[in-house]
Design a protein around this motif. Structure first.
Motif, PDB file in Angstrom:
ATOM      1  N   HIS A   1       0.836  -1.202   0.000  1.00 35.36           N
ATOM      2  CA  HIS A   1       0.000   0.000   0.000  1.00 35.36           C
ATOM      3  C   HIS A   1       0.873   1.255   0.000  1.00 35.36           C
ATOM      4  O   HIS A   1       0.453   2.295  -0.519  1.00 35.36           O
ATOM      5  CB  HIS A   1      -0.930   0.016   1.212  1.00 35.36           C
ATOM      6  CG  HIS A   1      -1.933   1.130   1.179  1.00 35.36           C
ATOM      7  ND1 HIS A   1      -2.845   1.274   0.162  1.00 35.36           N
ATOM      8  CD2 HIS A   1      -2.170   2.154   2.039  1.00 35.36           C
ATOM      9  CE1 HIS A   1      -3.598   2.341   0.386  1.00 35.36           C
ATOM     10  NE2 HIS A   1      -3.203   2.894   1.517  1.00 35.36           N
ATOM     11  N   TYR A   2       2.053   1.140   0.548  1.00 36.67           N
ATOM     12  CA  TYR A   2       2.971   2.285   0.550  1.00 36.67           C
ATOM     13  C   TYR A   2       3.370   2.658  -0.878  1.00 36.67           C
ATOM     14  O   TYR A   2       3.462   3.842  -1.214  1.00 36.67           O
ATOM     15  CB  TYR A   2       4.205   1.937   1.384  1.00 36.67           C
ATOM     16  CG  TYR A   2       5.336   2.928   1.269  1.00 36.67           C
ATOM     17  CD1 TYR A   2       5.211   4.220   1.778  1.00 36.67           C
ATOM     18  CD2 TYR A   2       6.522   2.585   0.640  1.00 36.67           C
ATOM     19  CE1 TYR A   2       6.237   5.131   1.668  1.00 36.67           C
ATOM     20  CE2 TYR A   2       7.560   3.482   0.528  1.00 36.67           C
ATOM     21  CZ  TYR A   2       7.415   4.765   1.034  1.00 36.67           C
ATOM     22  OH  TYR A   2       8.442   5.660   0.916  1.00 36.67           O
ATOM     23  N   ILE A   3       3.601   1.662  -1.724  1.00 35.42           N
ATOM     24  CA  ILE A   3       3.919   1.952  -3.115  1.00 35.42           C
ATOM     25  C   ILE A   3       2.633   2.025  -3.938  1.00 35.42           C
ATOM     26  O   ILE A   3       1.559   1.648  -3.487  1.00 35.42           O
ATOM     27  CB  ILE A   3       4.856   0.886  -3.715  1.00 35.42           C
ATOM     28  CG1 ILE A   3       4.171  -0.480  -3.772  1.00 35.42           C
ATOM     29  CG2 ILE A   3       6.160   0.813  -2.942  1.00 35.42           C
ATOM     30  CD1 ILE A   3       4.963  -1.542  -4.519  1.00 35.42           C
ATOM     31  N   ASP A   4       2.759   2.522  -5.157  1.00 37.93           N
ATOM     32  CA  ASP A   4       1.651   2.503  -6.110  1.00 37.93           C
ATOM     33  C   ASP A   4       1.589   1.084  -6.666  1.00 37.93           C
ATOM     34  O   ASP A   4       2.252   0.739  -7.646  1.00 37.93           O
ATOM     35  CB  ASP A   4       1.915   3.523  -7.226  1.00 37.93           C
ATOM     36  CG  ASP A   4       0.769   3.632  -8.219  1.00 37.93           C
ATOM     37  OD1 ASP A   4      -0.034   2.683  -8.306  1.00 37.93           O
ATOM     38  OD2 ASP A   4       0.699   4.655  -8.923  1.00 37.93           O
ATOM     39  N   TYR A   5       0.767   0.255  -6.011  1.00 35.91           N
ATOM     40  CA  TYR A   5       0.769  -1.180  -6.303  1.00 35.91           C
ATOM     41  C   TYR A   5       0.225  -1.480  -7.698  1.00 35.91           C
ATOM     42  O   TYR A   5       0.726  -2.372  -8.398  1.00 35.91           O
ATOM     43  CB  TYR A   5      -0.053  -1.907  -5.241  1.00 35.91           C
ATOM     44  CG  TYR A   5       0.144  -3.392  -5.219  1.00 35.91           C
ATOM     45  CD1 TYR A   5       1.390  -3.949  -4.951  1.00 35.91           C
ATOM     46  CD2 TYR A   5      -0.924  -4.256  -5.466  1.00 35.91           C
ATOM     47  CE1 TYR A   5       1.575  -5.322  -4.926  1.00 35.91           C
ATOM     48  CE2 TYR A   5      -0.757  -5.633  -5.432  1.00 35.91           C
ATOM     49  CZ  TYR A   5       0.493  -6.163  -5.162  1.00 35.91           C
ATOM     50  OH  TYR A   5       0.674  -7.522  -5.141  1.00 35.91           O
ATOM     51  N   LYS A   6      -0.793  -0.732  -8.123  1.00 32.32           N
ATOM     52  CA  LYS A   6      -1.339  -0.954  -9.463  1.00 32.32           C
ATOM     53  C   LYS A   6      -0.274  -0.707 -10.528  1.00 32.32           C
ATOM     54  O   LYS A   6      -0.111  -1.496 -11.469  1.00 32.32           O
ATOM     55  CB  LYS A   6      -2.546  -0.043  -9.703  1.00 32.32           C
ATOM     56  CG  LYS A   6      -3.810  -0.458  -8.960  1.00 32.32           C
ATOM     57  CD  LYS A   6      -4.975   0.423  -9.329  1.00 32.32           C
ATOM     58  CE  LYS A   6      -6.244  -0.003  -8.597  1.00 32.32           C
ATOM     59  NZ  LYS A   6      -6.714  -1.344  -9.000  1.00 32.32           N
ATOM     60  N   ARG A   7       0.459   0.366 -10.387  1.00 31.81           N
ATOM     61  CA  ARG A   7       1.507   0.668 -11.370  1.00 31.81           C
ATOM     62  C   ARG A   7       2.624  -0.369 -11.303  1.00 31.81           C
ATOM     63  O   ARG A   7       3.173  -0.779 -12.327  1.00 31.81           O
ATOM     64  CB  ARG A   7       2.069   2.076 -11.135  1.00 31.81           C
ATOM     65  CG  ARG A   7       3.190   2.468 -12.100  1.00 31.81           C
ATOM     66  CD  ARG A   7       3.509   3.934 -11.990  1.00 31.81           C
ATOM     67  NE  ARG A   7       2.449   4.738 -12.557  1.00 31.81           N
ATOM     68  CZ  ARG A   7       2.446   5.188 -13.826  1.00 31.81           C
ATOM     69  NH1 ARG A   7       3.420   4.888 -14.639  1.00 31.81           N
ATOM     70  NH2 ARG A   7       1.457   5.927 -14.251  1.00 31.81           N
ATOM     71  N   TYR A   8       2.958  -0.805 -10.086  1.00 28.79           N
ATOM     72  CA  TYR A   8       4.012  -1.816  -9.938  1.00 28.79           C
ATOM     73  C   TYR A   8       3.632  -3.116 -10.650  1.00 28.79           C
ATOM     74  O   TYR A   8       4.445  -3.723 -11.362  1.00 28.79           O
ATOM     75  CB  TYR A   8       4.274  -2.085  -8.461  1.00 28.79           C
ATOM     76  CG  TYR A   8       5.083  -3.338  -8.214  1.00 28.79           C
ATOM     77  CD1 TYR A   8       6.401  -3.423  -8.630  1.00 28.79           C
ATOM     78  CD2 TYR A   8       4.506  -4.442  -7.593  1.00 28.79           C
ATOM     79  CE1 TYR A   8       7.148  -4.586  -8.426  1.00 28.79           C
ATOM     80  CE2 TYR A   8       5.234  -5.600  -7.384  1.00 28.79           C
ATOM     81  CZ  TYR A   8       6.548  -5.662  -7.803  1.00 28.79           C
ATOM     82  OH  TYR A   8       7.262  -6.819  -7.604  1.00 28.79           O
ATOM     83  N   LYS A   9       2.386  -3.560 -10.468  1.00 26.13           N
ATOM     84  CA  LYS A   9       1.962  -4.803 -11.102  1.00 26.13           C
ATOM     85  C   LYS A   9       1.946  -4.676 -12.624  1.00 26.13           C
ATOM     86  O   LYS A   9       2.127  -5.664 -13.341  1.00 26.13           O
ATOM     87  CB  LYS A   9       0.580  -5.215 -10.596  1.00 26.13           C
ATOM     88  CG  LYS A   9       0.532  -5.552  -9.112  1.00 26.13           C
ATOM     89  CD  LYS A   9       1.336  -6.798  -8.788  1.00 26.13           C
ATOM     90  CE  LYS A   9       0.640  -8.055  -9.208  1.00 26.13           C
ATOM     91  NZ  LYS A   9       1.314  -9.289  -8.740  1.00 26.13           N
ATOM     92  N   LYS A  10       1.747  -3.472 -13.117  1.00 23.67           N
ATOM     93  CA  LYS A  10       1.665  -3.248 -14.562  1.00 23.67           C
ATOM     94  C   LYS A  10       3.041  -3.017 -15.171  1.00 23.67           C
ATOM     95  O   LYS A  10       3.327  -3.506 -16.272  1.00 23.67           O
ATOM     96  CB  LYS A  10       0.756  -2.045 -14.842  1.00 23.67           C
ATOM     97  CG  LYS A  10       0.547  -1.766 -16.319  1.00 23.67           C
ATOM     98  CD  LYS A  10      -0.400  -0.587 -16.519  1.00 23.67           C
ATOM     99  CE  LYS A  10      -0.616  -0.305 -18.002  1.00 23.67           C
ATOM    100  NZ  LYS A  10      -1.539   0.842 -18.213  1.00 23.67           N
ATOM    101  N   THR A  11       3.931  -2.299 -14.449  1.00 23.30           N
ATOM    102  CA  THR A  11       5.206  -1.869 -15.044  1.00 23.30           C
ATOM    103  C   THR A  11       6.440  -2.366 -14.308  1.00 23.30           C
ATOM    104  O   THR A  11       7.548  -2.191 -14.805  1.00 23.30           O
ATOM    105  CB  THR A  11       5.279  -0.331 -15.085  1.00 23.30           C
ATOM    106  OG1 THR A  11       5.371   0.167 -13.732  1.00 23.30           O
ATOM    107  CG2 THR A  11       4.054   0.270 -15.758  1.00 23.30           C
ATOM    108  N   THR A  12       6.284  -2.940 -13.108  1.00 27.97           N
ATOM    109  CA  THR A  12       7.369  -3.332 -12.179  1.00 27.97           C
ATOM    110  C   THR A  12       8.112  -2.132 -11.603  1.00 27.97           C
ATOM    111  O   THR A  12       9.116  -2.302 -10.917  1.00 27.97           O
ATOM    112  CB  THR A  12       8.389  -4.309 -12.818  1.00 27.97           C
ATOM    113  OG1 THR A  12       9.207  -3.628 -13.782  1.00 27.97           O
ATOM    114  CG2 THR A  12       7.690  -5.499 -13.453  1.00 27.97           C
ATOM    115  N   GLN A  13       7.637  -0.929 -11.849  1.00 22.83           N
ATOM    116  CA  GLN A  13       8.239   0.267 -11.248  1.00 22.83           C
ATOM    117  C   GLN A  13       7.595   0.521  -9.894  1.00 22.83           C
ATOM    118  O   GLN A  13       6.372   0.503  -9.772  1.00 22.83           O
ATOM    119  CB  GLN A  13       8.033   1.491 -12.152  1.00 22.83           C
ATOM    120  CG  GLN A  13       8.680   1.376 -13.510  1.00 22.83           C
ATOM    121  CD  GLN A  13       8.302   2.545 -14.410  1.00 22.83           C
ATOM    122  OE1 GLN A  13       7.344   3.275 -14.152  1.00 22.83           O
ATOM    123  NE2 GLN A  13       9.055   2.729 -15.486  1.00 22.83           N
TER     124      GLN A  13
END
Length: 565
Positions: free
Chosen positions: A279-291
């Motif tokens: 939740h601290y990171i932008d999890y949706k973006r991480y799952k999509k881009t690994t960033q």
């Protein structure tokens, strides 16, 4: 007010020096220290709890006790830390050494005895204070690549002995062993609309902020046009001299018109908090881009002590006729800094990029509990399972269950039930619930009661009830039946399972249990003849491997061996 703040900072600095002694502990290695992982670094489902030291891409380097104490815990596991030794010190701290190849001789003798006493490769034992004392600077173990390690290195960490909170090793003076004159690297900034009126640069969705690096190394962003509540996220990593690693930063702070807005500092945290990384990171973006974008705002409070308790928690309410100067300071432990200044201006605009609205009828209020039923599937969601209100898809079709998507982070487990229909009772033990990603189906520990399967999961997405009747595979490595293997130091087998995965394995030599060490990365189990279970002449060997639904394979053979020089 400034005088009070000055004394608070001085008091905290003195407390830190007294709390975390700088000259008490030595280096755990006798080579120059180079980092491959920093404390608090953003990892898969967790914050990194220690520091990773490079070991010249090899195993077997000497690992030393960093201070006097005693071995208080030894945990050997297939995954995670692999072979790990915990040393408790008299000043209230415990050090942890993980991914080891093996322990020093006296400790290794104790470990081997425990393996045979418990008849298990995986052990978790707690020696008494007088059983395995250690001395500062004396050999403790040898570095390795066991467990979930991605390559040879030493994972090293500090914990508070009483609370078991992890602590940044740099607070104990370990920065003196590491040269770092390079500032953190900035990779990107995102601006987030945070309420129904939030718009950023004509978008209701997060947008990238244009950045220009200045001559002094700082960054200046293009003016951000906005209305409503907004926040920012940063994509960054740290670097150090003589190291090519992309590591985690130590501290991020933001200010709005010179006043504190948000802050995070990686000093100490508990293992209960570590899953909150999603939740601290932008999890949706991480799952999509690994960033991994670190969000510099908190919409709904959650239990992450790394975040400083600022009054506004990073949310900016952009008002008409107002201009704002937002500043982000990214810092490593040696105070090398990278700064970003973002001018913000209120603007009335019609969004060109509209927020994606969900058409799902399943709306989750994160503060409430929910129960949903569709066909033979039901889902129970306790209150506060989700971090924020959201909507989820719930579909059951052709034996596949879709509940939510894998890019939604959960705070805790929900429960999924699948009622069995049309399966003979005698076959039920061969079934389990699996997560489904593409063609991959992964086992989840499943419970069966009255023809209903149940799992607890913190992951959303696709699920299916899967049947597994395939037996595990057991393949000897360079061993033929009846062979003389007097020159061999070990016995090795490849073990694997294409269905639910391996639950247990055991080896027996002449009907006596023997230790096989399992490396899941190579799918190989190894028995060392130095355990002295092998007999002179003929030896009968049995290897039993069982998968997670009870399918088993028994491999039997015999060989000959002479122990004589």
């Amino acid at each position: 007010m400034r005088v009070l703040l000055f004394f608070i900072l001085i008091s905290f600095s003195l407390f830190s020096q007294e709390r975390y002694p700088k000259d008490y502990f030595q280096s755990p290695l006798d080579i120059p220290l180079q980092l491959s992982g920093t404390y608090g670094e953003l990892r898969n489902n967790h914050f990194h709890s220690g520091m990773d030291f490079r070991t010249n891409r090899q195993e077997g380097l000497n690992v030393f006790a960093v201070a006097d104490g005693y071995v208080s815990r030894i945990k050997i596991s297939t995954f995670g830390y692999g072979k790990a030794i915990y040393v408790t010190h008299p000043n209230g701290f415990t050090t942890v050494y993980a991914h080891l190849l093996k322990a020093a001789p006296e400790i290794e003798k104790y470990i081997k005895a425990k393996h045979y006493e418990l008849k298990s490769f995986e052990i978790d034992v707690f020696p008494k204070p007088d059983e395995l004392p250690v001395v500062k600077g004396k050999l403790l173990a040898f570095s390795g690549n066991t467990g979930g390690s991605g390559g040879p290195h030493l994972h090293f960490e500090f914990r508070d002995t009483k609370t078991e909170f992890t602590i940044n090793p740099l607070l104990f003076g370990y920065n003196q062993f590491l040269k770092d004159t390079r500032p953190p690297v900035l990779l990107g900034i995102l601006a987030y609309p945070l309420d129904e009126n939030g718009i950023v640069n004509y978008s209701q969705e997060p947008v990238e902020v244009n950045l220009v690096q200045q001559k002094d190394g700082s960054y200046l962003a293009s003016k951000v046009l906005s209305s409503g509540a907004i926040g920012f996220g940063v994509h960054t990593h740290d670097v150090s001299d003589g190291s090519y690693g992309k590591n985690g930063v130590y501290k991020i702070q933001s200010t709005l018109n010179g006043k504190p807005s948000f802050g995070v500092q990686f000093d100490t945290f508990s293992f209960d908090e570590t899953r909150h990384i999603n939740h601290y990171i932008d999890y949706k973006r991480y799952k999509k881009t690994t960033q991994r974008y670190q969000k510099l705002f908190v919409k709904n409070p959650y239990e992450l002590s790394l975040i400083q308790n600022n009054p506004t928690t990073g949310i900016i309410d952009v008002q008409p006729n107002m201009n704002y100067s937002y500043k982000i300071i990214i810092e490593d432990f040696n105070k090398n800094k990278t700064t970003v200044t973002i001018p913000i201006q209120h603007a009335v605009m019609q969004p060109k990029i509209l927020k994606k609205e969900s058409k799902s009828i399943y709306k989750i209020k994160h503060k409430n509990e929910h129960s949903y039923i569709k066909d033979s599937v039901s889902v129970y969601i306790p209150e506060m399972t989700f971090y924020e209100d959201t909507t989820v898809d719930f579909e059951v079709s052709d034996g596949m269950v879709q509940f939510g998507t894998s890019d939604i982070a959960l705070r805790s487990n929900l429960t999924l039930f699948i009622e069995v229909k049309g399966i003979p009772e005698k076959e039920l033990s061969n079934y389990f619930i699996a997560t489904v990603e593409g063609t991959k189906k992964s086992y989840i520990k499943s419970y069966l009661k009255e023809k209903t399967f149940k799992v607890y999961t913190r992951n959303l997405g696709k699920f299916a009830l899967v049947k597994d009747t395939t037996q595990p595979k057991v393949t000897p490595v360079q061993l033929q039946e009846g062979q003389w293997i007097s020159a061999s130091k070990t016995l090795q087998f490849l073990i694997s399972d294409e269905g639910s995965g391996i639950q247990s394995y055991n080896g027996y030599l002449n009907d006596k249990w023997i230790l096989f060490e399992y490396d899941y990365k190579t799918k190989k189990v190894t028995h060392d003849f130095s355990d002295n279970v092998v007999k002179e002449g003929r030896n009968d060997l049995k290897v039993i491997v069982v998968d997670n639904v009870g399918n088993s394979t028994i491999f039997e053979t015999h060989f000959f061996r002479s122990q004589k020089p």
